[in-house]
Design a protein around this motif. Structure first.
Motif, PDB file in Angstrom:
ATOM      1  N   THR A  92       0.860  -1.183   0.000  1.00 10.90           N
ATOM      2  CA  THR A  92       0.000   0.000   0.000  1.00 10.90           C
ATOM      3  C   THR A  92       0.895   1.231   0.000  1.00 10.90           C
ATOM      4  OG1 THR A  92      -1.610  -1.235   1.270  1.00 10.90           O
ATOM      5  CG2 THR A  92      -1.898   1.151   1.225  1.00 10.90           C
ATOM      6  N   ILE A  93       0.595   2.184  -0.866  1.00 11.74           N
ATOM      7  CA  ILE A  93       1.417   3.400  -0.946  1.00 11.74           C
ATOM      8  C   ILE A  93       0.572   4.615  -0.568  1.00 11.74           C
ATOM      9  CG2 ILE A  93       2.822   4.889  -2.431  1.00 11.74           C
ATOM     10  CD1 ILE A  93       3.468   2.470  -4.142  1.00 11.74           C
ATOM     11  N   ALA A  94       1.075   5.373   0.409  1.00  6.03           N
ATOM     12  CA  ALA A  94       0.387   6.603   0.815  1.00  6.03           C
ATOM     13  C   ALA A  94       1.319   7.785   0.632  1.00  6.03           C
ATOM     14  CB  ALA A  94      -0.045   6.509   2.270  1.00  6.03           C
ATOM     15  N   VAL A  95       0.756   8.913   0.228  1.00  6.11           N
ATOM     16  CA  VAL A  95       1.513  10.161   0.196  1.00  6.11           C
ATOM     17  C   VAL A  95       0.927  11.064   1.276  1.00  6.11           C
ATOM     18  CG1 VAL A  95       2.259  12.136  -1.170  1.00  6.11           C
ATOM     19  CG2 VAL A  95       1.963   9.919  -2.272  1.00  6.11           C
ATOM     20  N   ALA A  96       1.802  11.502   2.192  1.00  8.72           N
ATOM     21  CA  ALA A  96       1.384  12.369   3.290  1.00  8.72           C
ATOM     22  C   ALA A  96       2.133  13.693   3.172  1.00  8.72           C
ATOM     23  CB  ALA A  96       1.704  11.678   4.618  1.00  8.72           C
ATOM     24  N   GLY A  97       1.882  14.593   4.087  1.00  2.00           N
ATOM     25  CA  GLY A  97       2.669  15.831   4.154  1.00  2.00           C
ATOM     26  C   GLY A  97       2.159  16.941   3.264  1.00  2.00           C
ATOM     27  N   CYS A  98       3.012  17.917   3.028  1.00  3.12           N
ATOM     28  CA  CYS A  98       2.586  19.170   2.408  1.00  3.12           C
ATOM     29  C   CYS A  98       2.312  19.058   0.912  1.00  3.12           C
ATOM     30  CB  CYS A  98       3.604  20.272   2.713  1.00  3.12           C
ATOM     31  SG  CYS A  98       3.588  20.728   4.468  1.00  3.12           S
ATOM     32  N   VAL A  99       2.978  18.134   0.199  1.00  2.30           N
ATOM     33  CA  VAL A  99       2.634  17.944  -1.216  1.00  2.30           C
ATOM     34  C   VAL A  99       1.254  17.296  -1.302  1.00  2.30           C
ATOM     35  CG1 VAL A  99       3.305  16.927  -3.435  1.00  2.30           C
ATOM     36  CG2 VAL A  99       5.064  17.740  -1.861  1.00  2.30           C
ATOM     37  N   ILE A 107      -1.375  14.156  -7.645  1.00  3.80           N
ATOM     38  CA  ILE A 107      -0.625  12.938  -7.294  1.00  3.80           C
ATOM     39  C   ILE A 107      -1.384  11.709  -7.783  1.00  3.80           C
ATOM     40  CG2 ILE A 107       0.178  11.499  -5.369  1.00  3.80           C
ATOM     41  CD1 ILE A 107       0.547  14.130  -3.768  1.00  3.80           C
ATOM     42  N   MET A 108      -2.680  11.677  -7.488  1.00  6.99           N
ATOM     43  CA  MET A 108      -3.510  10.538  -7.893  1.00  6.99           C
ATOM     44  C   MET A 108      -3.497  10.358  -9.413  1.00  6.99           C
ATOM     45  SD  MET A 108      -4.611   8.902  -5.494  1.00  6.99           S
ATOM     46  CE  MET A 108      -5.471   8.675  -3.985  1.00  6.99           C
ATOM     47  N   ARG A 109      -3.509  11.498 -10.097  1.00  3.32           N
ATOM     48  CA  ARG A 109      -3.557  11.458 -11.558  1.00  3.32           C
ATOM     49  C   ARG A 109      -2.203  11.023 -12.125  1.00  3.32           C
ATOM     50  NH1 ARG A 109      -2.437  15.292 -14.839  1.00  3.32           N
ATOM     51  NH2 ARG A 109      -2.397  16.873 -13.212  1.00  3.32           N
ATOM     52  N   ARG A 110      -1.131  11.589 -11.578  1.00  2.00           N
ATOM     53  CA  ARG A 110       0.188  11.315 -12.154  1.00  2.00           C
ATOM     54  C   ARG A 110       0.738   9.942 -11.772  1.00  2.00           C
ATOM     55  NH1 ARG A 110       4.026  16.613 -11.544  1.00  2.00           N
ATOM     56  NH2 ARG A 110       5.651  15.124 -12.056  1.00  2.00           N
ATOM     57  N   GLN A 111       0.304   9.408 -10.633  1.00  5.84           N
ATOM     58  CA  GLN A 111       0.860   8.106 -10.221  1.00  5.84           C
ATOM     59  C   GLN A 111      -0.249   7.185  -9.706  1.00  5.84           C
ATOM     60  OE1 GLN A 111       2.329   5.338 -10.406  1.00  5.84           O
ATOM     61  NE2 GLN A 111       4.298   6.434 -10.431  1.00  5.84           N
ATOM     62  N   PRO A 112      -0.781   6.355 -10.611  1.00  4.31           N
ATOM     63  CA  PRO A 112      -1.912   5.493 -10.243  1.00  4.31           C
ATOM     64  C   PRO A 112      -1.561   4.458  -9.171  1.00  4.31           C
ATOM     65  CG  PRO A 112      -1.544   5.514 -12.637  1.00  4.31           C
ATOM     66  CD  PRO A 112      -0.396   6.221 -12.022  1.00  4.31           C
ATOM     67  N   ALA A 113      -0.276   4.227  -8.933  1.00  3.19           N
ATOM     68  CA  ALA A 113       0.083   3.231  -7.912  1.00  3.19           C
ATOM     69  C   ALA A 113      -0.206   3.736  -6.493  1.00  3.19           C
ATOM     70  CB  ALA A 113       1.560   2.859  -8.030  1.00  3.19           C
ATOM     71  N   VAL A 114      -0.466   5.039  -6.355  1.00  3.24           N
ATOM     72  CA  VAL A 114      -0.731   5.598  -5.021  1.00  3.24           C
ATOM     73  C   VAL A 114      -2.122   5.182  -4.552  1.00  3.24           C
ATOM     74  CG1 VAL A 114      -1.074   7.744  -3.728  1.00  3.24           C
ATOM     75  CG2 VAL A 114       0.805   7.565  -5.373  1.00  3.24           C
ATOM     76  N   ASP A 115      -2.191   4.623  -3.335  1.00  2.00           N
ATOM     77  CA  ASP A 115      -3.479   4.166  -2.809  1.00  2.00           C
ATOM     78  C   ASP A 115      -4.207   5.256  -2.050  1.00  2.00           C
ATOM     79  OD1 ASP A 115      -3.472   1.157  -3.361  1.00  2.00           O
ATOM     80  OD2 ASP A 115      -1.483   1.529  -2.536  1.00  2.00           O
ATOM     81  N   LEU A 116      -3.444   6.054  -1.282  1.00  2.00           N
ATOM     82  CA  LEU A 116      -4.139   7.117  -0.567  1.00  2.00           C
ATOM     83  C   LEU A 116      -3.246   8.330  -0.328  1.00  2.00           C
ATOM     84  CD1 LEU A 116      -3.606   6.713   2.912  1.00  2.00           C
ATOM     85  CD2 LEU A 116      -4.734   4.638   2.184  1.00  2.00           C
TER      86      LEU A 116
END
Ligand code: SAH
Ligand code: SF4
Ligand code: F3S
Length: 471
Positions: A92-99, A107-116
């Motif tokens: 599972t890949i999550a992006v947190a923080g200020c970005v 982020i969701m659009r550019r990298q479909p591997a991101v789950d949340l």
């Protein structure tokens, strides 16, 4: 809050071990947040790992401050995607923080591997988000939470070990400097109540923490509520923290010159626990640029402040942040910055080339400075700051400084600690002193560290807190 200090294993229960990998970018607040995310996920059976390829759950805790920092996230996500593919999607890949806060949809659009995608005020939602992600990907959560929800929901127990710790006391910024994204990514200024901060600090001290660094985007604007409903200042907080047994050192970062109040300056004069190192960014030495930056003070006010701070604490080591190449900056403006640096004399400092950030007023200003010009100014400024840093470190030779030993060094029984001025100090045959504050003879000072020697005789077992029969 000591009764909440149950052992980790009991708290985690019988849940199977899952592995969590967190990569942290940006400021100390992100470091604190990453630790707290690990704390939130621990009861779900997640243990942290250093090896990303073993991870079941990867979190990138990101920074949006400059373009380079933000773009790094996308290249890192590309690598994570390959790992995820190699594990047939079992990650599972999550992006947190200020970005995450600033460009979650992108982020969701550019990298479909991101789950949340989870913004800085929503980390306490991670367990729930994870369960939901098992069913449907593509959750984005963040903007609508107040920091109060987050801090109330975070577990009282922290997994932190070691003699030093970060402690967030204030989040957000209302200053709106024209170059900066922080007011947009972290929201409005908000302070944690005094009692909540003291509880967390006591729990840290119980775990052996000797030094806390209080964190806030404008930490000296701290105005947390007291039990009587009135507001406490950062100085009041520092006095209260200094009463906690075992907590011998207090630091705080980052401060804004306009919030450097009289009581805080006075506290530096009479509170031994408040360390003589102050990070007080000024950004530019030119009144014209300071105005364009919306810093709301001029160079003279900064000089006056430093004079008052040094009157209260003559050995105060100063640190700062600088931006070169702000739109419209002329050679003359830049020379004002060099002049300010010469007058203040910094022990250490950070300097950056201006980076236009989407949505900030400065990005739309005319007269953007050519990159070669900015680069040249950055080199000249950094050469001066480095010269001051080297001189400051070299001047410690021959002195005796109290060092808080934090970890083992690379050679033999070497240990590494910090001086009161936040310098790294390397000492041979000192690894038995980790977690202790010990006077050290400084032999020499280099660019990035000091070399020290224990003063004979080595502290007795009693000084070290070891009980010896008959001693
Ligand atoms: N609250 C702190 C700073 C937080 S950001 C303060 O007011 O000083 C950390 C540092 O990043 C800033 O001090 C500034 O020097 C730098 N910075 C912020 N935005 C920037 C930008 N757009 N380009 C280059 N540097 C920037
Ligand atoms: Fe950014 Fe200015 Fe706020 Fe610091 S004070 S976080 S530089 S807007
Ligand atoms: Fe970066 Fe956000 Fe900190 S933009 S500097 S991680 S507050």
């Amino acid at each position: 809050m000591t009764e909440t200090l149950v052992p980790q294993a009991a708290e985690a229960g019988p849940a199977p071990a899952k592995r969590l990998f967190i990569k942290t970018y940006g400021c100390q607040m992100n470091v604190y947040d990453s630790e707290r995310m690990a704390d939130v996920l621990r009861p779900l059976g997640y243990a942290t790992t250093e090896a990303v390829e073993d991870a079941d759950f990867v979190i990138l805790n990101t920074c949006h401050i400059r373009e380079k920092a933000a773009e790094k996230v996308y290249s890192e996500l590309g690598k994570m995607r390959e790992l995820k593919d190699a594990k047939d999607g079992a990650m599972t890949i999550a992006v947190a923080g200020c970005v995450a806060q600033a460009e979650g949809e992108e982020i969701m659009r550019r990298q479909p591997a991101v789950d949340l995608v989870v913004g800085p005020q929503a980390y306490h939602q991670l367990p729930e988000l994870l369960t939901r992600t098992a069913r449907a990907r593509g959750e984005r959560i963040g903007a609508d939470f107040a920091p109060v929800d987050k801090f109330d929901a975070l577990p009282a127990t922290r997994g932190t070990t070691g003699p030093t710790a970060f402690l967030t006391v204030q989040e957000g910024c209302d200053k709106f400097c024209t170059f900066c994204v922080v007011p947009y990514t972290r929201g409005a200024e908000w302070s944690r109540p005094l009692a909540a901060v003291l509880d967390e600090a006591r729990a840290l001290a119980d775990r052996g923490v000797r030094e806390v660094t209080l964190l806030g985007q404008n930490v000296n604007a701290y105005d947390g509520e007291r039990a009587d409903g009135k507001k406490a200042t950062l100085a009041e907080l520092a006095y209260a923290l200094a009463e906690i047994p075992g907590l011998d050192r207090i630091r705080y970062t980052t401060s804004h010159p306009n919030d450097m109040s009289d009581d805080l300056i006075a506290a530096h004069g009479d509170l031994d626990a408040l360390m003589p190192y102050l990070h007080l960014p000024v950004q530019s030495g030119s009144d014209r640029i300071l105005r364009l930056m919306n810093r709301k003070h001029g160079r003279q006010k900064y000089f006056d402040l430093i004079e008052r701070i040094r009157a209260a604490r003559p050995d105060m080591a100063m640190s700062g942040d600088f931006i070169v190449g702000f739109p419209g900056e002329t050679e003359r403006d830049f020379e004002d910055t060099l002049d300010l640096v010469r007058q203040v004399n910094y022990a250490s400092a950070f300097s950056f080339m201006y980076s236009p950030r989407p949505g900030t007023p400065a990005a739309g200003m005319g007269a953007q400075v050519a990159p070669e010009v900015s680069k040249d100014r950055l080199h000249r400024l950094q050469a001066l700051l480095l010269e001051q840093q080297v001189a400051f470190n070299a001047a410690q030779a021959g002195r005796t400084l109290n060092v808080l030993f934090e970890k083992k060094g690379r050679h033999g029984r070497q240990a590494i600690g910090r001086s009161p001025y936040l310098q790294s100090v390397h000492v041979d045959d000192a690894d038995h002193l980790i977690g202790k504050i010990v006077p050290v003879h400084i032999v020499s000072g280099q660019q990035n560290s000091l070399t020290g020697k224990l003063i004979a005789p080595v502290p007795s077992p009693r000084d070290l807190g070891v009980s010896v029969l008959g001693a």
